[in-house]
Enzyme design. Structure first.
Site, PDB file in Angstrom:
ATOM      1  N   ASN A 213       0.846  -1.198   0.000  1.00 22.29           N
ATOM      2  CA  ASN A 213       0.000   0.000   0.000  1.00 22.29           C
ATOM      3  C   ASN A 213       0.876   1.241   0.000  1.00 22.29           C
ATOM      4  OD1 ASN A 213       0.475   0.846   2.869  1.00 22.29           O
ATOM      5  ND2 ASN A 213      -0.373  -1.207   3.226  1.00 22.29           N
ATOM      6  N   ASP A 282      -4.387  -6.298   5.296  1.00 22.47           N
ATOM      7  CA  ASP A 282      -5.394  -7.115   5.976  1.00 22.47           C
ATOM      8  C   ASP A 282      -5.340  -8.567   5.518  1.00 22.47           C
ATOM      9  OD1 ASP A 282      -6.506  -5.072   7.526  1.00 22.47           O
ATOM     10  OD2 ASP A 282      -7.577  -4.291   5.776  1.00 22.47           O
ATOM     11  N   LYS A 292       7.575 -17.294 -10.809  1.00 26.40           N
ATOM     12  CA  LYS A 292       6.782 -16.205 -11.384  1.00 26.40           C
ATOM     13  C   LYS A 292       5.583 -16.772 -12.147  1.00 26.40           C
ATOM     14  CE  LYS A 292       6.923 -12.274 -14.465  1.00 26.40           C
ATOM     15  NZ  LYS A 292       7.621 -11.568 -15.534  1.00 26.40           N
ATOM     16  N   PRO A 310      -2.714 -11.825  10.732  1.00 28.22           N
ATOM     17  CA  PRO A 310      -2.962 -11.618  12.166  1.00 28.22           C
ATOM     18  C   PRO A 310      -3.105 -10.129  12.453  1.00 28.22           C
ATOM     19  CG  PRO A 310      -0.659 -12.201  11.775  1.00 28.22           C
ATOM     20  CD  PRO A 310      -1.376 -12.365  10.468  1.00 28.22           C
ATOM     21  N   ASP A 311      -3.968  -9.771  13.386  1.00 27.08           N
ATOM     22  CA  ASP A 311      -4.092  -8.363  13.787  1.00 27.08           C
ATOM     23  C   ASP A 311      -3.072  -8.111  14.902  1.00 27.08           C
ATOM     24  OD1 ASP A 311      -4.850  -5.887  15.008  1.00 27.08           O
ATOM     25  OD2 ASP A 311      -6.714  -6.029  13.864  1.00 27.08           O
ATOM     26  N   ILE A 312      -2.012  -7.420  14.541  1.00 26.82           N
ATOM     27  CA  ILE A 312      -0.883  -7.238  15.465  1.00 26.82           C
ATOM     28  C   ILE A 312      -1.316  -6.407  16.668  1.00 26.82           C
ATOM     29  CG2 ILE A 312       1.478  -6.363  15.665  1.00 26.82           C
ATOM     30  CD1 ILE A 312       1.621  -6.676  12.533  1.00 26.82           C
ATOM     31  N   PHE A 332      -3.670   3.360  15.204  1.00 28.31           N
ATOM     32  CA  PHE A 332      -3.908   4.390  14.199  1.00 28.31           C
ATOM     33  C   PHE A 332      -5.041   3.933  13.286  1.00 28.31           C
ATOM     34  CE2 PHE A 332      -1.069   8.093  13.542  1.00 28.31           C
ATOM     35  CZ  PHE A 332      -0.368   8.006  14.734  1.00 28.31           C
ATOM     36  N   LYS A 346     -13.126   1.646  15.780  1.00 25.75           N
ATOM     37  CA  LYS A 346     -11.861   0.885  15.715  1.00 25.75           C
ATOM     38  C   LYS A 346     -11.213   0.784  17.091  1.00 25.75           C
ATOM     39  CE  LYS A 346     -10.074   0.913  11.793  1.00 25.75           C
ATOM     40  NZ  LYS A 346      -9.492   1.310  10.532  1.00 25.75           N
ATOM     41  N   LYS A 350     -10.340  -2.833  18.594  1.00 22.74           N
ATOM     42  CA  LYS A 350      -8.945  -3.214  18.865  1.00 22.74           C
ATOM     43  C   LYS A 350      -8.696  -3.373  20.364  1.00 22.74           C
ATOM     44  CE  LYS A 350      -7.519  -2.601  14.519  1.00 22.74           C
ATOM     45  NZ  LYS A 350      -6.783  -3.526  13.667  1.00 22.74           N
TER      46      LYS A 350
HETATM   47  O1  C5P Z   1      -7.902  -2.845  11.136  1.00 23.05           O
HETATM   48  P1  C5P Z   1      -7.227  -1.608  10.653  1.00 23.05           P
HETATM   49  O2  C5P Z   1      -6.125  -1.900   9.670  1.00 23.05           O
HETATM   50  O3  C5P Z   1      -8.142  -0.563  10.115  1.00 23.05           O
HETATM   51  O4  C5P Z   1      -6.560  -0.974  11.976  1.00 23.05           O
HETATM   52  C1  C5P Z   1      -5.545  -0.032  11.958  1.00 23.05           C
HETATM   53  C2  C5P Z   1      -4.691  -0.149  13.196  1.00 23.05           C
HETATM   54  O5  C5P Z   1      -4.426  -1.515  13.517  1.00 23.05           O
HETATM   55  C3  C5P Z   1      -3.320   0.456  12.999  1.00 23.05           C
HETATM   56  O6  C5P Z   1      -2.856   0.871  14.260  1.00 23.05           O
HETATM   57  C4  C5P Z   1      -2.532  -0.724  12.461  1.00 23.05           C
HETATM   58  O7  C5P Z   1      -1.124  -0.554  12.670  1.00 23.05           O
HETATM   59  C5  C5P Z   1      -3.073  -1.855  13.262  1.00 23.05           C
HETATM   60  N1  C5P Z   1      -3.087  -3.156  12.571  1.00 23.05           N
HETATM   61  C6  C5P Z   1      -2.289  -4.194  13.011  1.00 23.05           C
HETATM   62  N2  C5P Z   1      -2.345  -5.413  12.393  1.00 23.05           N
HETATM   63  C7  C5P Z   1      -3.175  -5.627  11.369  1.00 23.05           C
HETATM   64  C8  C5P Z   1      -4.012  -4.599  10.905  1.00 23.05           C
HETATM   65  C9  C5P Z   1      -3.932  -3.362  11.522  1.00 23.05           C
HETATM   66  O8  C5P Z   1      -1.507  -3.973  13.943  1.00 23.05           O
HETATM   67  N3  C5P Z   1      -3.207  -6.813  10.794  1.00 23.05           N
END
Ligand code: C5P
Length: 406
Positions: A213, A282, A292, A310-312, A332, A346, A350
């Site tokens: 991105n 995501d 390739k 994974p959502d860190i 953020f 959010k 989170k």
């Molecule tokens: O879910 P979204 O991407 O909109 O959330 C944004 C926030 O979550 C940011 O702080 C981003 O660094 C964190 N994030 C994360 N791991 C992910 C997706 C988002 O830590 N897989």
């Protein structure tokens, strides 16, 4: 940036080839808003002329304690009383030894000794041959100088004018400038460990293509710099960006969201603050092709299956240390519209106490930004400013929250 506006710096030059860098340092200090009074030893004047330093600082240079231009003939008192800091760059091995012994037979060492020690900090940027630097006498002297209250700005490593390679080079003017700016910042996170993610992630499709991105990493890097300026020990987990690492920050380069997840989980163990600025992908391709993917001439596009990353941030926020209050988590949100509503949602999703909203298209790649801080009580706006300025305000705000929660 006017980071040194209103600051008056006495820039002291002692003898060494690194005097040539002091000219650029003088310029950089002035560009950052400081006024600079140059004082040179006799040896320094062998390497660069007072005329050059006068032209750059726009002030007559002082070289002698017998300078009759001062009405009271006390340049050492007058110059040291008006300084917000004395910066010796370059600081030779001999000058270090002189400072250590409290020598006062030339103007520069005399004014260092005469400075009001509690009000006027002394910053030292050594410059010397690697053997001189490594010598026990130099290291012993530096340790004692620090114990006496001086701040050591460190040295660089690399090719030296004498032809040898090693430690002892004077730091570059821009590095010294960053250190001086940091020195004047309030130490709101002194000694705290801070973990920050920044930049995009890159999710491989095959060996030559991937999904990423437009995140530039600038906001996260600015937050890392601001946290370090505030006295924190900072680890910056960075996705693929070409930005320079802020001074004094430990950088861990990662590529994919899973790499970032692993690095964060490892470093979160010791952190007191986690700021997730990264724009993490995501989803990733369910399996990256080993070779390739080629067009086969049929006009058929390849199909691709995705897996959620994974959502860190959410994972860290659920960890026992975050839940117990030992680790403060900040997220953020980059949105295109309805910032408050999306950021509030959010924050809840989170499970973090503070979520910072910004408008994605208005921040990606830009040097300035505007932030909306959303917590359990509501929202607070930090109006448009440079990312570094906003980062400093954000760090000040977070430090207050951490202090209040303690
Ligand atoms: O879910 P979204 O991407 O909109 O959330 C944004 C926030 O979550 C940011 O702080 C981003 O660094 C964190 N994030 C994360 N791991 C992910 C997706 C988002 O830590 N897989």
């Amino acid at each position: 940036m006017n980071d040194l506006a209103g600051k008056h710096v006495v820039l002291g030059l002692s003898g060494g080839i690194a005097c040539y860098k002091a000219a650029e340092l003088c310029r950089a200090l002035i560009k950052a808003g400081a006024s600079v009074q140059v004082v040179m030893t006799e040896a320094a004047a062998q390497f660069i002329t007072p005329v050059t330093m006068q032209a750059l600082s726009n002030r007559p240079v002082y070289t002698s304690q017998w300078d009759v231009r001062e009405h009271n003939n006390m340049a050492h008192i007058n110059l040291s009383r008006e300084a917000d800091a004395i910066l010796i760059a370059p600081c030779s091995a001999d000058f270090i030894a002189r400072l250590l012994h409290g020598r006062a037979d030339d103007l520069l060492s005399l004014l260092c000794l005469a400075r009001p020690i509690a009000q006027v900090p002394l910053l030292i940027a050594p410059a010397m041959n690697r053997e001189m630097w490594a010598h026990p006498a130099t290291q012993r002297n530096l340790a004692q100088l620090q114990a006496d209250g001086a701040t050591l700005l460190g040295v660089g490593s690399g090719f030296q004018a004498c032809g040898e390679t090693g430690d002892g080079r004077m730091l570059e003017p821009q590095e010294l400038l960053e250190d001086v700016i940091a020195f004047f910042q309030p130490q709101r996170l002194a000694g705290q460990q801070v973990l920050i993610t920044a930049g995009p992630t890159y999710e491989a499709i095959d060996p030559v293509r991937g999904i990423t991105n437009l995140s530039s990493g600038k906001m996260g890097f600015a937050i890392a710099r601001a946290a370090r300026e505030a006295g924190a020990q900072v680890t910056l987990v960075a996705g693929p960006v070409g930005l320079p690492t802020p001074r004094g920050v430990t950088r861990v380069d990662v590529r994919s969201a899973r790499d970032m997840f692993e690095a964060v989980m490892q470093h979160a163990q010791a952190a007191a603050l986690f700021v997730a600025t990264a724009a993490v992908a995501d989803w990733r391709p369910a399996s990256a092709a080993a070779q390739k993917i080629k067009k086969d001439g049929t006009g058929q596009c390849p199909s691709m299956a995705f897996t959620e990353n994974p959502d860190i941030l959410a994972s860290v926020a659920q960890s026992p240390r975050a839940q117990s209050g030992a680790l403060f988590c900040v997220g953020f949100a980059a949105e295109s519209h309805d910032l408050l509503a999306h950021a509030s949602a959010k924050r809840a999703r989170k499970g973090v106490p503070l979520l910072v909203g910004n408008i994605g298209p208005a921040t990606f790649g830009q040097d300035d930004n505007a932030l909306l801080l959303v917590d359990e009580h509501g929202a607070h706006e930090l109006p448009r400013a440079s990312k570094l300025e906003l980062a400093r305000q954000l760090i000040a705000n977070i430090a207050d929250r951490i202090r209040a929660a303690a």
